[in-house]
Design a protein around this motif. Structure first.
Motif, short mmCIF file in Angstrom:
data_model
loop_
_atom_site.label_atom_id
_atom_site.label_comp_id
_atom_site.label_asym_id
_atom_site.label_seq_id
_atom_site.Cartn_x
_atom_site.Cartn_y
_atom_site.Cartn_z
N ASN A 1 44.74 21.10 54.26
CA ASN A 1 44.44 20.44 52.99
C ASN A 1 42.95 20.16 52.80
OD1 ASN A 1 47.12 20.45 52.13
ND2 ASN A 1 47.57 18.49 53.13
N GLU A 2 42.20 20.16 53.89
CA GLU A 2 40.76 19.93 53.77
C GLU A 2 40.08 21.05 53.00
OE1 GLU A 2 39.07 17.17 54.63
OE2 GLU A 2 41.06 16.34 55.09
N MET A 3 40.70 22.22 52.97
CA MET A 3 40.08 23.39 52.35
C MET A 3 40.66 23.74 50.99
SD MET A 3 37.92 23.94 54.68
CE MET A 3 37.20 25.44 54.03
N ILE A 4 41.56 22.91 50.48
CA ILE A 4 42.20 23.27 49.22
C ILE A 4 41.24 23.14 48.04
CG2 ILE A 4 44.49 22.58 50.02
CD1 ILE A 4 44.18 20.10 48.20
N LEU A 5 41.58 23.88 46.99
CA LEU A 5 40.88 23.78 45.72
C LEU A 5 41.72 22.94 44.76
CD1 LEU A 5 39.79 27.52 45.33
CD2 LEU A 5 38.40 25.61 46.17
N ILE A 6 41.09 22.02 44.09
CA ILE A 6 41.76 21.14 43.14
C ILE A 6 41.38 21.57 41.73
CG2 ILE A 6 41.91 18.76 42.29
CD1 ILE A 6 41.46 17.86 45.19
N ASN A 7 42.38 21.66 40.87
CA ASN A 7 42.16 22.09 39.50
C ASN A 7 41.80 20.87 38.64
OD1 ASN A 7 42.48 23.05 36.79
ND2 ASN A 7 43.78 24.71 37.56
N VAL A 8 40.54 20.80 38.22
CA VAL A 8 40.07 19.72 37.37
C VAL A 8 39.72 20.30 36.01
CG1 VAL A 8 38.41 17.85 37.08
CG2 VAL A 8 39.15 18.50 39.38
N ASN A 9 40.56 20.03 35.03
CA ASN A 9 40.35 20.53 33.66
C ASN A 9 40.17 22.04 33.63
OD1 ASN A 9 40.58 17.99 32.41
ND2 ASN A 9 38.43 17.52 32.87
N GLY A 10 40.98 22.74 34.43
CA GLY A 10 40.97 24.20 34.41
C GLY A 10 39.97 24.85 35.34
N VAL A 11 39.20 24.05 36.07
CA VAL A 11 38.19 24.59 36.99
C VAL A 11 38.64 24.31 38.43
CG1 VAL A 11 35.78 24.49 37.75
CG2 VAL A 11 36.35 24.22 35.32
N MET A 12 38.75 25.36 39.22
CA MET A 12 39.13 25.21 40.63
C MET A 12 37.93 24.72 41.42
SD MET A 12 42.35 26.00 40.74
CE MET A 12 42.77 26.49 42.42
N PRO B 1 36.40 22.72 45.07
CA PRO B 1 36.67 22.31 46.45
C PRO B 1 37.01 20.83 46.52
CG PRO B 1 34.73 23.70 46.36
CD PRO B 1 35.11 23.42 44.93
N ARG B 2 37.94 20.50 47.39
CA ARG B 2 38.44 19.12 47.51
C ARG B 2 37.31 18.10 47.61
NH1 ARG B 2 43.50 17.12 50.33
NH2 ARG B 2 43.20 14.90 50.59
N ALA B 3 36.30 18.37 48.44
CA ALA B 3 35.22 17.42 48.67
C ALA B 3 34.35 17.21 47.43
CB ALA B 3 34.35 17.88 49.84
N GLU B 4 34.45 18.12 46.48
CA GLU B 4 33.60 18.04 45.28
C GLU B 4 34.38 17.67 44.03
OE1 GLU B 4 31.56 21.77 44.94
OE2 GLU B 4 31.12 21.85 47.09
N ALA B 5 35.69 17.53 44.13
CA ALA B 5 36.53 17.26 42.96
C ALA B 5 36.42 15.78 42.57
CB ALA B 5 37.97 17.62 43.25
#
Length: 304
Positions: free
Chosen positions: A14-25, A27-31
């Motif tokens: 889960n440390e490497m997952i991408l989070i979808n924020v308003n349609g933009v994938m 990196p978890r640490a930057e979401a």
């Protein structure tokens, strides 16, 4: 230590997952979202927990029905169509290499958007809705599914619709959080909550059922969220000629039950072996084991 139905041991993937924020994938640490976001500032939004099975989201139509009904109830424009939201959900799964995977849980969150100032009035919102999709590798512990959890009845009650409608799956969860804290401090895994009249309503994050003389009972549903898994278990019982009742019942009925269990999207059907120190079963009973099997088969049919 209280565990509820969740395993709090973080999966390193889960440390490497991408989070979808308003349609933009992202990196978890930057979401991130703004400190002026309505969800952060006021708990103003709705959400869904979704389960992925073999790369498909189980019971997605029912979850989206609840999400869009909730947004309409609070006069919030999600800002994208149902079809576009489904596309984003599967982009989030595929973008993380989770296609054909099991053991994936998604948190879909929609808030009213960014406010120009800290204020309740929605007229100060200056952006479209904020839509965040967090897919994670997260699964219920097999020992929890087999051996069950312990419940403690808390003083925190479920309110009536005139106070805060329990049918809304809103970001405002302080009622459930305070219940969870009391149960945890009592050494239990989850809170059992009563309605304003003192009848059993639900748990802080799951729905509650008991089994008495071959019958399955759950609350009237007047003071709990319209649970997707709850509804599926009721349907399973009816399709398999298991007597099931939505009704008012008291803690005396619970203490004298043959079995008890909780339901939720995350863990499905989980036995509740102990309530307020009263031991109901050692591990899962025969009805719970049967319902777990029937529910698993229902998921398989849904994602085909």
């Amino acid at each position: 230590m209280a565990k509820g139905t969740h395993d709090f041991t973080a999966d390193p993937r889960n440390e490497m997952i991408l989070i979808n924020v308003n349609g933009v994938m992202t990196p978890r640490a930057e979401a991130t979202v703004s400190v002026f976001d309505s969800g952060f500032m006021l708990g103003d939004g709705v959400w869904e927990g979704l389960r992925v099975h073999k790369g498909k989201i189980a019971f997605l139509d029912a979850h989206l029905d609840r999400l869009f009904e909730g947004s309409k109830a609070i006069a919030m424009d999600i800002g994208i169509s149902r079809e576009t939201l489904v596309e984003r959900l599967y982009e989030s799964i595929n973008g993380n290499g989770m296609a054909d995977q099991d053991g994936v849980h998604i948190r879909l969150m929609v808030t009213r958007g960014i406010r120009s100032t800290p204020y309740q009035d929605p007229r100060v919102v200056i952006s479209p809705a904020t839509i965040v999709i967090i897919p994670e590798y997260k699964d219920a512990l097999p020992t929890t599914v087999e051996n069950g959890i312990r419940l403690f009845t808390v003083h925190v009650r479920r309110g009536d619709p005139a106070v805060q409608d329990q049918k809304l799956n809103s970001h405002s969860k302080l009622n459930c959080i305070t219940a969870c804290i009391q149960a945890t401090q009592a050494g239990a895994d989850e809170a059992l909550m009563l309605d304003p009249q003192g009848f059993v309503a639900t748990c802080n994050s799951t729905h509650f059922f008991i089994v008495r003389k071959g019958e399955v009972w759950t609350s009237s549903g007047d003071y709990c969220l319209g649970g997707i898994t709850r509804a599926n278990i009721i349907r399973i019982c009816r399709e398999n000629e298991i007597p099931v009742y939505e009704k008012n019942f008291s803690l005396t009925d619970v203490y004298g039950a043959d079995e008890a269990f909780v339901t939720g999207t995350f863990a499905g059907v989980v036995p509740a072996t102990e309530v307020d120190g009263r031991i109901l079963t050692k591990g899962r009973g025969p009805m719970v084991e049967r319902l777990q099997g029937l529910y698993k088969a229902m998921i398989e049919r849904d994602v085909v």
